[in-house]
Design an enzyme around this catalytic site. Structure first.
Site, PDB file in Angstrom:
ATOM      1  CB  CYS A 148     125.239  14.384  -4.880  1.00 42.77           C
ATOM      2  SG  CYS A 148     125.320  15.072  -6.543  1.00 42.77           S
ATOM      3  CG  HIS A 205     131.546  17.841  -6.912  1.00 43.44           C
ATOM      4  ND1 HIS A 205     130.646  16.975  -7.483  1.00 43.44           N
ATOM      5  CD2 HIS A 205     132.286  18.351  -7.946  1.00 43.44           C
ATOM      6  CE1 HIS A 205     130.827  16.936  -8.784  1.00 43.44           C
ATOM      7  NE2 HIS A 205     131.812  17.777  -9.100  1.00 43.44           N
ATOM      8  NE  ARG A 228     121.289  16.794  -7.732  1.00 46.43           N
ATOM      9  CZ  ARG A 228     121.592  15.641  -8.312  1.00 46.43           C
ATOM     10  NH1 ARG A 228     121.671  14.519  -7.588  1.00 46.43           N
ATOM     11  NH2 ARG A 228     121.816  15.618  -9.609  1.00 46.43           N
TER      12      ARG A 228
END
Length: 457
Positions: free
Chosen positions: A425, A356, A434
């Site tokens: 991300c 993340h 991405r």
């Protein structure tokens, strides 16, 4: 009583202007003939129509507080005896003129200024002070100055030139002595404007409006129909109720959104950090116990990644499951299906991981700050694998799976080797695209020889 000697009778008559043989008797007449100013005591040797002028009266001086009051009325005596008007303004006297006295025409008289009310006194007496004269009767003095203004006033003059006197028809008294002035100072009366209004109001001083004095009338009881209409009017309309409900919903939604944002941006990081620390401790405990599994199960941690420049220490688990791996603050290894990649200990291949960028521990939030040559270290049970950052792809589609291939296109690598790929991300707080960072292995160091230089420095 002694008799006058014969030789002196005629002499006294000539000396004092007597009219006969004894023209003047000093025992029966109080004043010599030349000093009479009254018509009843006119001397015979004074020409007809002529009168002696009395001596000038002393100037009037205002008495000071505390001065004694003289009972003797000098100015009144002079007026009654000589027919001369005393100095200053004519003072009103109580009583009436003789009925046979001629009445002079009445001149316009200015309104008499009211005097402050004085308590009534009993008994009849006369107070004299420096020409000011006040007579108080047994009847109480009116407590309002308007009574004096109501009484009709006449103006008269006597035959021998007596002073002009304002005589009220009623037995009203003008209180103008120093005692009255002292009483006015002790109890200040109404102002000039109020006194004028009281005089115009015919003796009745104006007070507060009568409407303020009278109590409010009690409200009439409503009928049943009127009560129903009033109750219906007091109720809110449907539009008001709907708008109020919508407003409450918006407020509730706003509060929930605020709580959700707080949870996502702050609380998830707290929970993910705790879970990641717990997973890292478990991995180190397994290494200390000498456990060597043949294959790692999904969600099981097997390595620890260090990024010294970003101060990142995060465990690596098998698989990229969002809830089982990524949301727990760990980095996931691509190990399933077409996305399966090599392990660090493989002699050739691309070790690809995902993490993340925001929330849930956000281990890869600042990987865009890495520059070529920055170290990335992966620690396993037996070895330290050190990689150097080679290139970065700021943005690509999530469907571009070629970025984790054995020789990733766009990475700058042209032949197979031992590579590492970090994916996350982008932009921040979204998952639209991405971001890719590639690195190349530069050192493999057994744990028995200690930490590599990238971690020691």
């Amino acid at each position: 009583m002694s008799a006058v000697r014969p030789g002196h009778e005629q002499e006294h008559g000539r000396q004092f202007g007597g009219g006969g043989e004894l023209g003047y008797d000093p025992l029966t007449d109080p004043l010599p003939p030349g000093e009479h100013a009254s018509p009843r005591f006119r001397a015979s040797d004074i020409a007809a129509g002529q009168e002696e002028q009395p001596p000038p009266s002393p100037p009037y001086t205002e008495p000071l507080p505390g001065d004694p009051v003289d009972w003797y009325d000098r100015e009144g005596y002079r007026q009654d005896w000589y027919g001369q008007e005393p100095a200053g303004e004519p003072e009103p006297e109580s009583g009436r003129l003789p009925s046979d006295a001629p009445v002079a025409p009445v001149a316009p008289v200015a309104p008499v200024a009211p005097v402050a009310p004085v308590a009534p006194r009993q008994g009849r007496h006369r107070s004299e002070q420096a020409g000011a004269r006040t007579t108080v009767f047994d009847s109480p003095v009116p407590d309002t100055p308007a009574a004096e203004a109501e009484a009709p006033v006449t103006q008269a003059s006597g035959p021998a030139g007596p002073p002009t006197v304002l005589v009220p028809d009623d037995e009203t008294v003008a209180l103008r002595t120093s005692d009255t002035r002292r009483a006015a100072e002790v109890s200040p009366g109404p102002g000039r404007a109020e006194r004028r209004r009281a005089a115009k109001g015919k003796g009745r001083r104006r007070s507060a409006p009568e409407a303020a004095k009278t109590p409010a009338e009690p409200a009439k009881p409503m009928s049943r129909v009127e009560a129903r209409r009033a109750a219906k009017a007091a109720k809110d309309s449907p539009a008001v109720i709907a708008s109020r409900a919508i407003g409450e919903l918006f407020i509730t939604f706003g509060v929930l959104m605020l709580l959700f944002v707080t949870y996502q941006l702050w609380w998830t990081n707290v929970l993910a950090g705790q879970q990641a620390d717990k997973a890292a401790n478990k991995i180190q405990d397994d290494w200390a116990n000498g456990r060597k599994p043949d294959a790692f199960e999904p969600g099981q941690g097997f390595a620890i990644m260090y990024i010294p420049k970003l101060d990142v220490v995060v465990p690596i688990a098998e698989g990229i499951d969002k809830h089982g791996v990524l949301d727990r603050g760990m980095v996931g290894h691509y190990s399933e299906g077409k996305l399966k990649t090599a392990m660090p200990q493989d002699k050739q291949g691309n070790f690809a991981v995902a993490g993340h960028r925001n929330t849930h521990g956000e281990p890869f939030r600042y990987i865009n700050h890495l520059e070529p040559g920055d170290p990335i270290v992966v620690e396993t049970q037996d070895t330290y694998y050190t990689y150097e950052m080679a290139s970065i792809l700021p943005q690509t589609s999530p469907s571009n799976v070629g970025v984790i291939g054995p020789v990733p296109p766009g990475s700058g690598f042209t032949r197979p080797g031992r590579y590492i790929t970090l994916t996350t991300c982008t932009p921040e707080f979204t998952s639209t695209f991405r971001m890719i960072v590639w690195g190349k292995m530069v050192e493999e160091r057994p744990r028995s020889k200690g930490k590599p230089d990238a971690l020691v420095g």
